[in-house]
Design a protein around this motif. Structure first.
Motif, PDB file in Angstrom:
ATOM      1  N   GLU A 107      -4.973   0.087   1.190  1.00 24.04           N
ATOM      2  CA  GLU A 107      -5.324   0.392  -0.197  1.00 24.04           C
ATOM      3  C   GLU A 107      -4.427  -0.386  -1.154  1.00 24.04           C
ATOM      4  O   GLU A 107      -3.211  -0.450  -0.967  1.00 24.04           O
ATOM      5  CB  GLU A 107      -5.189   1.893  -0.446  1.00 24.04           C
ATOM      6  CG  GLU A 107      -5.746   2.352  -1.781  1.00 24.04           C
ATOM      7  CD  GLU A 107      -5.700   3.862  -1.937  1.00 24.04           C
ATOM      8  OE1 GLU A 107      -5.978   4.344  -3.053  1.00 24.04           O
ATOM      9  OE2 GLU A 107      -5.378   4.549  -0.947  1.00 24.04           O
ATOM     10  N   GLU A 142      -8.742  -2.786  -2.109  1.00 28.15           N
ATOM     11  CA  GLU A 142      -8.150  -2.832  -0.780  1.00 28.15           C
ATOM     12  C   GLU A 142      -8.078  -4.266  -0.278  1.00 28.15           C
ATOM     13  O   GLU A 142      -8.757  -5.164  -0.785  1.00 28.15           O
ATOM     14  CB  GLU A 142      -8.987  -2.002   0.199  1.00 28.15           C
ATOM     15  CG  GLU A 142     -10.399  -2.541   0.407  1.00 28.15           C
ATOM     16  CD  GLU A 142     -11.285  -1.636   1.246  1.00 28.15           C
ATOM     17  OE1 GLU A 142     -11.122  -0.402   1.147  1.00 28.15           O
ATOM     18  OE2 GLU A 142     -12.133  -2.181   1.996  1.00 28.15           O
ATOM     19  N   SER A 159       0.819  -1.211   0.000  1.00 24.87           N
ATOM     20  CA  SER A 159       0.000   0.000   0.000  1.00 24.87           C
ATOM     21  C   SER A 159       0.852   1.259   0.000  1.00 24.87           C
ATOM     22  O   SER A 159       0.522   2.248  -0.665  1.00 24.87           O
ATOM     23  CB  SER A 159      -0.923  -0.010   1.227  1.00 24.87           C
ATOM     24  OG  SER A 159      -1.791   1.101   1.213  1.00 24.87           O
TER      25      SER A 159
END
Length: 446
Positions: free
Chosen positions: A349, A339, A307
């Motif tokens: 994310e 996600e 992420s």
């Protein structure tokens, strides 16, 4: 072609520890060990490679036809091949003993079997147990016994005398119940760097213990006594050089490492240049690639690092939006959603290419062999995942999945997504199970 199979009477008998120890002992003797694993597993082959320094190859007689399996074994065998079995000797797909079991593979490859038996709490009964495994299918060539988890030499001598006098099958040695070595069932990518050195030390100690307690000379003699095999034909001969000049990038780091080595080799044989990249460490996909291959792994474990690399995620999404060919499996599918929600309820994310979310669960969602219909082509595959993907809009699923028993569909569901030129799903596919599907996918390169 020297070869042996290390099989167990059941899961948990210690065949992995014995297999790794034998590989390590042979390696320490200077032998060029070719490791193999029966079944679709990704974890054990990576430990095989760690121990031997050579890539390990899967031998799955359910996903692969007999000729393909024999060909891949012959192509990847060097001085001595050590094949680690799966589950119990006769356990395979369903109740048919010649359907993905270690026994089936041993017969196809004419590989002598070394049976690993848990000897705790046994005396004469061990002969009855071994006799059952010998008689159940006498075409399986059980050439030796290794007894695990014994209190000491006196117990071993008792059991050895029972087996050899009753059955005439030689016992090659034993391992004490308390070795003092614990090989955790962990994927190498999950082991911190400082623990890898400790793992190497444990493997060296295991090699010494195998040399001490197991007759490696006798084991090598059994391996050299294996029958000569007829040469198998390359089932993908017609694909050689067919994609020359094509470049494919494949995700390769601690988050993504689940690839069948024979899949990567086949792509190379087709003339494709494979270029590794890291979604954790790189800023962008490799330059001038024509397509991407994102395998499985543990993106949920490294979700924060994935992420945090916003630049790579953005550049990858842009390439896919522009129509670049991509194929993603399992963890690769999860990475392409918006996600990942972990078991700790943390949300990270991801790429956001598919309008869907990935969520880890406390139990297996799908497990086992399946057949999938993708691009109107049927192929065999395997699923193993503790996550689920939840679509946030009306996304068209990519393919149908079937659980089949005795030729009858007993479960059916939809899986995966196809968007632009990107195919992603949970099923792990061995390219040799349907080379035509691979060729069809590669022809989609723009």
């Amino acid at each position: 072609m020297n070869r042996i199979m290390i099989a167990g009477t059941a899961s948990g008998t210690g065949k992995t520890t014995v297999s790794l120890g034998i590989m390590a002992a042979l390696n320490k003797r200077g032998r060029k060990v070719s490791p193999f694993k029966v079944g679709p597993d990704y974890i054990d082959p990576q430990f095989h490679e760690f121990v031997t320094g050579n890539p390990s190859h899967n031998l799955d007689s359910w996903m692969l036809d007999e000729n393909s399996l024999k060909y891949l074994f012959q192509r990847n065998s060097k001085e001595i091949s050590v094949i680690e079995g799966v589950m119990g000797l006769y356990d395979g797909f369903g109740i048919k003993k010649d359907n993905g079991s270690s026994a089936h593979v041993s017969k196809l490859l004419k590989a002598p079997v070394i049976l690993v038996v848990d000897g705790r709490g046994m005396s004469s009964s061990i002969s009855a147990m071994v006799l059952g495994y010998k008689k159940y299918d006498e075409a399986v060539d059980i050439k030796g016994i290794i007894i695990n988890r014994l209190s000491g030499k006196a117990h071993y001598d008792l059991l050895k005398n029972c087996i050899e006098s009753d059955l005439g099958i030689p016992c090659l040695g034993y391992l004490p119940n308390k070795l003092g070595i614990s090989l955790e069932s962990r994927h190498l990518g999950l082991i911190p760097a400082q623990e890898v050195a400790e793992l190497r030390k444990k493997v060296d100690e295991l090699a010494d213990l195998i040399e001490k307690y197991v007759d490696i000379d006798a084991l090598e003699a059994i391996a050299s006594s294996a029958e000569v095999m007829e040469s198998a034909k390359n089932p993908c001969e017609k694909l050689k050089g067919k994609m020359k000049g094509i470049k494919i990038g494949y995700a390769c780091d601690k988050a993504f490492s689940f690839y069948y080595d024979d899949n990567l080799k086949l792509l190379k044989e087709m003339g494709i240049e494979l270029i590794p990249f890291s979604p954790i460490n790189d800023d962008d996909i490799p330059q001038d690639v024509d397509g991407l291959y994102i395998g499985g792994g543990f993106p949920e474990v490294f979700a924060k690092e994935l992420s945090d690399n916003t630049k790579f995620r953005s550049n990858l999404k842009k390439a896919l939006d522009n129509g670049m060919l991509a194929y993603a499996e399992c963890g690769g599918l999860m990475y392409l959603t918006k996600e990942i929600k972990t078991l700790d309820d943390e949300v990270f994310e991801m790429t956001g290419y598919f309008d869907a979310r990935s969520e880890m669960t406390g139990r297996l969602q799908r497990f086992g062999y399946v057949e999938v219909d993708v691009f109107k082509m049927r192929t065999k595959a395997h699923e193993f995942h503790r996550s689920k993907v939840i679509a946030d809009s009306d996304i068209t699923t990519a393919y149908d999945v079937y659980k089949i028993r005795n030729g009858v569909i007993n479960k059916q569901w939809k899986c995966g997504f196809l968007k632009n030129n990107t195919l992603a799903g949970y099923a792990h596919i061995h390219f040799y199970s349907n080379p035509e599907l691979l060729e069809y996918m590669l022809k989609r390169i723009k």
